[in-house]
Structure formats: C-alpha cells, structure tokens
Design a protein around this motif. Sequence first.
Motif, PDB file in Angstrom:
ATOM      1  N   GLU A  51       0.835  -1.193   0.000  1.00 18.21           N
ATOM      2  CA  GLU A  51       0.000   0.000   0.000  1.00 18.21           C
ATOM      3  C   GLU A  51       0.869   1.243   0.000  1.00 18.21           C
ATOM      4  OE1 GLU A  51      -2.213  -0.529   3.591  1.00 18.21           O
ATOM      5  OE2 GLU A  51      -3.395  -2.170   2.773  1.00 18.21           O
ATOM      6  N   LYS A  52       0.556   2.178  -0.875  1.00 17.00           N
ATOM      7  CA  LYS A  52       1.243   3.472  -0.947  1.00 17.00           C
ATOM      8  C   LYS A  52       2.758   3.327  -1.098  1.00 17.00           C
ATOM      9  CE  LYS A  52      -2.329   5.660   1.754  1.00 17.00           C
ATOM     10  NZ  LYS A  52      -2.676   6.391   2.963  1.00 17.00           N
ATOM     11  N   GLY A  53       3.199   2.288  -1.792  1.00 20.09           N
ATOM     12  CA  GLY A  53       4.620   2.112  -2.068  1.00 20.09           C
ATOM     13  C   GLY A  53       5.444   1.573  -0.918  1.00 20.09           C
ATOM     14  N   ALA A  54       4.810   1.198   0.180  1.00 22.35           N
ATOM     15  CA  ALA A  54       5.553   0.721   1.351  1.00 22.35           C
ATOM     16  C   ALA A  54       6.320  -0.566   1.057  1.00 22.35           C
ATOM     17  CB  ALA A  54       4.610   0.504   2.532  1.00 22.35           C
ATOM     18  N   LYS A  81       3.753  -2.334  -9.207  1.00 22.78           N
ATOM     19  CA  LYS A  81       2.469  -2.896  -8.772  1.00 22.78           C
ATOM     20  C   LYS A  81       2.404  -4.406  -8.971  1.00 22.78           C
ATOM     21  CE  LYS A  81      -0.032   1.355  -9.522  1.00 22.78           C
ATOM     22  NZ  LYS A  81      -0.888   1.716  -8.417  1.00 22.78           N
TER      23      LYS A  81
END
Length: 108
Positions: A51-54, A81
């Motif tokens: 999520e959100k590039g974490a 992704k």
Amino acid sequence: MAAPAVSREAGDGLLVFARVTPKAPRDGIDGIWRGDDGRQAVKVRVRAAPEKGAANKAVATVLARALGRPKSAGEVVAGPKDRMKTVLIRGDTKALQAALGRLLADSP
C-alpha cells in the motif's frame, strides 16, 4: 557465483530481478525463485503491505542492505504494482555481483 540469471549490470549499479512476498512475518531473502517459464528471480519477503509504495521501499531496502549498501542505494525501477520487480542497487557492479552470489549461496 555472480548470479547472472537474477541480475544484470546497469550503468550505475546492478539490476536485481525480485519476486516479492508482501505482508510476510519477516523481512529477508529466501534464495532463488524459478518460474515455469524459465525466469529466475531473488525471492524477497517483506513485512510491509503493498500500500502506498511501502512494500516497494521495503524491497529496495532489504536488497540494498543484504548487499552491503545503504538503504538509499536501492530503488524499484520496474514492476511497482507487480510481484515481479526490478530493483536497481547503486554501487560498484562487480562488488555487488559478488555480494549477491555469496548471499544466494548461503540462502536455502
């Protein structure tokens, strides 16, 4: 072992092909993944959620630190992704290849 099937030289470092398992119980490198199509990649587990590039940041950090580089030396450059990612680790290519070979030789 230079691990040519899971990495490739880049102008400013080493591109490492990774298959990522997010939300794992621990961060780490678990050897080499081999696909049915013959592709190979480093198996990387990260605790972070995708999520959100974490998870991307965590993958870059895990690989960079495993290869003896600071976390800022790693960056996901393809597949943000996807489970299959390409991570650029900046540094001396020959030293990074040697470190990756040692890492994979010690992995299960």
